[in-house]
Write a protein that holds these residues in place. Sequence first.
Motif, PDB file in Angstrom:
ATOM      1  N   ILE B 115      11.570  49.680   1.945  1.00  0.00           N
ATOM      2  CA  ILE B 115      12.615  50.093   2.967  1.00  0.00           C
ATOM      3  C   ILE B 115      13.749  50.702   2.109  1.00  0.00           C
ATOM      4  CG2 ILE B 115      14.452  49.228   4.656  1.00  0.00           C
ATOM      5  CD1 ILE B 115      12.435  47.166   5.330  1.00  0.00           C
ATOM      6  N   VAL B 116      14.232  51.884   2.810  1.00  0.00           N
ATOM      7  CA  VAL B 116      15.496  52.481   2.222  1.00  0.00           C
ATOM      8  C   VAL B 116      16.589  52.243   3.274  1.00  0.00           C
ATOM      9  CG1 VAL B 116      16.690  54.689   1.443  1.00  0.00           C
ATOM     10  CG2 VAL B 116      14.206  54.325   0.834  1.00  0.00           C
ATOM     11  N   ALA B 117      17.628  51.555   2.603  1.00  0.00           N
ATOM     12  CA  ALA B 117      18.928  51.290   3.423  1.00  0.00           C
ATOM     13  C   ALA B 117      19.927  52.483   2.950  1.00  0.00           C
ATOM     14  CB  ALA B 117      19.551  50.075   3.274  1.00  0.00           C
ATOM     15  N   VAL B 118      20.609  52.940   3.717  1.00  0.00           N
ATOM     16  CA  VAL B 118      21.650  54.375   3.600  1.00  0.00           C
ATOM     17  C   VAL B 118      22.789  53.986   4.194  1.00  0.00           C
ATOM     18  CG1 VAL B 118      21.992  56.669   3.344  1.00  0.00           C
ATOM     19  CG2 VAL B 118      19.662  56.000   3.559  1.00  0.00           C
ATOM     20  N   GLU B 119      23.796  53.655   3.162  1.00  0.00           N
ATOM     21  CA  GLU B 119      25.106  53.475   3.645  1.00  0.00           C
ATOM     22  C   GLU B 119      25.882  55.116   3.082  1.00  0.00           C
ATOM     23  OE1 GLU B 119      26.891  50.084   1.500  1.00  0.00           O
ATOM     24  OE2 GLU B 119      28.957  50.610   2.414  1.00  0.00           O
ATOM     25  N   GLY B 120      26.767  55.409   3.904  1.00  0.00           N
ATOM     26  CA  GLY B 120      27.325  56.764   3.814  1.00  0.00           C
ATOM     27  C   GLY B 120      26.233  57.885   3.915  1.00  0.00           C
ATOM     28  N   ASN B 121      26.619  59.051   3.649  1.00  0.00           N
ATOM     29  CA  ASN B 121      25.765  60.314   4.257  1.00  0.00           C
ATOM     30  C   ASN B 121      25.642  61.413   3.284  1.00  0.00           C
ATOM     31  OD1 ASN B 121      28.319  61.430   4.701  1.00  0.00           O
ATOM     32  ND2 ASN B 121      28.253  61.026   6.850  1.00  0.00           N
ATOM     33  N   PRO B 122      25.090  62.418   3.195  1.00  0.00           N
ATOM     34  CA  PRO B 122      24.891  63.416   2.159  1.00  0.00           C
ATOM     35  C   PRO B 122      25.689  64.680   2.800  1.00  0.00           C
ATOM     36  CG  PRO B 122      23.042  63.461   3.545  1.00  0.00           C
ATOM     37  CD  PRO B 122      23.648  62.379   3.875  1.00  0.00           C
ATOM     38  N   TRP B 155      22.847  52.401   7.661  1.00  0.00           N
ATOM     39  CA  TRP B 155      23.880  51.279   7.898  1.00  0.00           C
ATOM     40  C   TRP B 155      25.128  52.181   8.294  1.00  0.00           C
ATOM     41  CZ3 TRP B 155      21.919  46.957   8.693  1.00  0.00           C
ATOM     42  CH2 TRP B 155      21.240  46.427   7.670  1.00  0.00           C
ATOM     43  N   GLY B 156      25.983  51.691   9.278  1.00  0.00           N
ATOM     44  CA  GLY B 156      27.137  52.061   9.786  1.00  0.00           C
ATOM     45  C   GLY B 156      27.324  53.415  10.433  1.00  0.00           C
ATOM     46  N   SER B 157      28.102  53.810  10.732  1.00  0.00           N
ATOM     47  CA  SER B 157      28.573  54.916  11.562  1.00  0.00           C
ATOM     48  C   SER B 157      28.520  56.097  10.539  1.00  0.00           C
ATOM     49  CB  SER B 157      30.052  54.918  12.180  1.00  0.00           C
ATOM     50  OG  SER B 157      30.088  54.010  12.974  1.00  0.00           O
ATOM     51  N   CYS B 158      28.794  55.987   9.170  1.00  0.00           N
ATOM     52  CA  CYS B 158      28.781  57.114   8.231  1.00  0.00           C
ATOM     53  C   CYS B 158      27.172  57.756   8.126  1.00  0.00           C
ATOM     54  CB  CYS B 158      28.809  56.953   6.753  1.00  0.00           C
ATOM     55  SG  CYS B 158      30.788  56.610   6.696  1.00  0.00           S
TER      56      CYS B 158
END
Lengths: 604, 355
Positions: B115-122, B155-158
């Motif tokens: 699984i890839v969890a992503v926090e923040g964005n590109p 993860w999160g709004s980002c």
Amino acid sequence: MSVIKTPNGYTLDSSGRRVVVDPVSRIEGHMRCEVNVDENNVIRNAVSTGTMWRGLEVILKGRDPRDAWAFVERICGVCTGCHALTSVRAVEDALGIRIPKNAHLIREMMAKTLQVHDHVVHFYHLHALDWVNPVNALKADPKATSVLQQSVSPRHPLSSPGYFRDIQTRIRKFIESGQLGPFKNGYWDNPAYKLPPEADLMAVAHYLEALDLQKEFVKVHTVFGGKNPHPNYLVGGVPCAINMDGDLSAGAPLNMERLNFVRARIQEMVDFCKNVYLPDVIAIASFYKDWLYGGGHGAINVMDYGAYPKVNYDKSTDQLPGGVILNGNWDEIYEIDPRDPEQVQEFVAHSWYSYPDESVGLHPWDGITEPNYELGPKTKGTRTNIQELDESAKYSWIKAPRWRGHAVEVGPLSRYTLAYAHGVEYVRNQVDTSLAAFNRLAGTNLDVKTALNSTIGRTLARALEAEYCADMMVDDWNELIANIKAGDTATANMEKWDPSTWPKEAKGVGTVAAPRGALGHWIHIKDGRIENYQCVVPTTWNGSPRDPAGNIGAFEACLLNTPMERPDEPVEILRSLHSFDPCLACSTHVMSEDGEELTEVKIR
Amino acid sequence: MTETFYEVMRRQGISRRSFLKFCSLTAAALGLGPEFAGKIAHAMENKPRIPILWLHGLECTCCSESFIRSAHPLAKDVILSMVSLDYDDTIMAASGHQAEAIVDEIVEKYKGNYIVAVEGNPPLNEDGMYCIVGGKPFVEQLRYATEHCKAIISWGSCASYGCVQAAKPNSTRATSVHKVITDKPIIKVPGCPPIAEVMTAVVTYMLTFERMPELDRQGRPKMFYSQRIHDNCYRRPHFDAGQFVESWDDEGARKGYCLYKMGCKGPTTYNACSTIRWNEGTSFPIQAGHGCIGCSEDGFWDKGSWYARLTDINQFGIESNADAVGGGVAAVVGGAVAAHAAVSAVKRAANKGEE
């Protein structure tokens, strides 16, 4: 050109082998570090780069100043709240709003909770693995670990052989699974790790204890600010109204039950700092008594705005008084004025930004943030695949702030150096006592200046500051109760809440002793809206690239002359960089839309 | 079922002999001595913990900080016993090339099973170089790591919506994950940050039931995002009774009256703050006296001041009624919205990205 003498007294030699560390992990945000090591694997040149850029100041332009705290709070979720606090202070400073005493005390408790929480999490979860080897903990004798624990900290209740055996069993199962998770690809057979297995096991146990407890500490934020991370703030005071008596007080934000709850959390912080955190730092340090590297600007060129006034708005009552020390002369402390255009300035000659004239620095009220991502001619690789940076050109998303042109270090070590030099009794006692304990354990005879000017000194100062903040919170809580008892329940001053009461134009500054060091926000309000907003943050000071004169910042300075056991396993680099608790999201938050100058501001 | 490490190796043509040799080498590399080789082999032949790569783009790390606040389960239990958090810049021991090698290894060895969890964005402007990892744009790492993953957690709004760096004018072109990765199942867990126990519940639900939780039309787990803060707010009776805070620290503020007139976004915000609450149920923003700022909603930064009374709920007909009476209408509308969401969610079960 491979050897350069910097104006601030460092020799940089880039002739040796270049070692690149990217990403630098266990920090907040994104960072890259490159060093040159000579034939003896000693670091002779260091290049530190902030590798992210988000931009919040331009997003703030045109918005309601009363909203700013929430935007800038999102600069960092680790030191969560400190930007919000700085922001409401800047807005209140601009508009001439004075907050009630209760609001001040509550904000103080929130700031110190953050300090304790952040320092504990930093030490155990971001920094400890530079010194502690969890794999080696499997070799420990739990009985011997118990003896060690009881000798290091007799008051800590979790010290039985059975306790440590359980922890060891758990870690063994974890490691034997072959899936090492966060410990994967660590440098566990590197001889740079010096702890005996018993100390490793003790530290791993505390890694887990701290992880459980940190979630308790932050509940102080949850009571006063509704959540953590990112508790709520309010221009003019605090949103948590007080109701101790009568109808509906059970549903009030603050009542007796809530305040008791806060008091219990404060006690947990006091106990953990005194019984676990501080003893661990001293005990672990004693096994690294010969590792006195990483000083750089530490305890030599340091700065802080001053913090924790006993009487709000009276800087002379700061319990950690600020100022600037240069060239290691603790006998002379310069006063700092964030409003003075000559004092705090930011330079961009080596940063990915443009100024009309990059030989000069700009005060934050005059700040320009015009992005300009370009690599120097000696860069190896391509624009989107950097192999090695060219530090003679632009090489970082971090600007270079200077105090009257001097590169200075900020952070707990700077605050402690200043407080010690100011003669703050509590701090002097703490430093002298802990240094004596260290010397006793290590069999050394280090003096204060030598011990503090090192990576370990920086780590120790953070632990001492956590202990002090936990203790100070007890005073704040008592004072809050006394003030309420005396009949004052005010928590917000709403006289100037309505923008129609504001002057057409106003400027303000807010400062805070953030966990990583001196934090300042500068705001310019015009017609009830934000005209310009600038933040100069701790990691911008510490992680700055070179300035036009060639002065290097604290990160780069601290790495020089450090020997590495194995350059490809950069544990020594991580030790010193982590000792600053780098926060790259904080330092690289600035931007301007399409590179436009944000505003033109005249200094009064 | 997740394949064991050993099964994956066998499938890729690795012999048992090579596998055992690998175990011996692993044991030696860990400084454990040869007697551990058998134990490592045993562990690998049995159930592996599901590998998670937790990537960080433009962010403030509040999601990671929230995650470690989880009380049930404790963050340490998730990390030590439930998943294998093999890559996470914020807590991993390794840096530099040793860190990057982990992504290669997981992508290769656990193809389709991690699984890839992503926090923040590109960020996409400036060739993505507003966020650099290993000398390259973060968006490259994101594409590489997600290509063979089983699912993505935003993860999160980002990661879900862009959040603060994507607020106007968003000069970096910070872009939510589902607009860059369009061919993978994505679970959005919005909030700035999300509630800790919501985060660990999403992970443990997936591990326990070996499937994704039921998602709404926006890709959020319905179990946590199908009700508005307002629906379960403990101050709701004051709203219904017309008892409002009129100014900070007034009598109403002390008595815990409704914060609607102070700009509370509870009536339009879908999240579990008023039911699960924050930090082990200690409190939530409204309980502590500040209105909800709507941090789990798309584009909440650009919807007006925190202190401006809600204006974008006129479509539901609340505004005209709220000051005078309360939320009878709101409840009806809320039900309708929820029903609509449910229908849409069925259509979007696979969640193949928003656009």
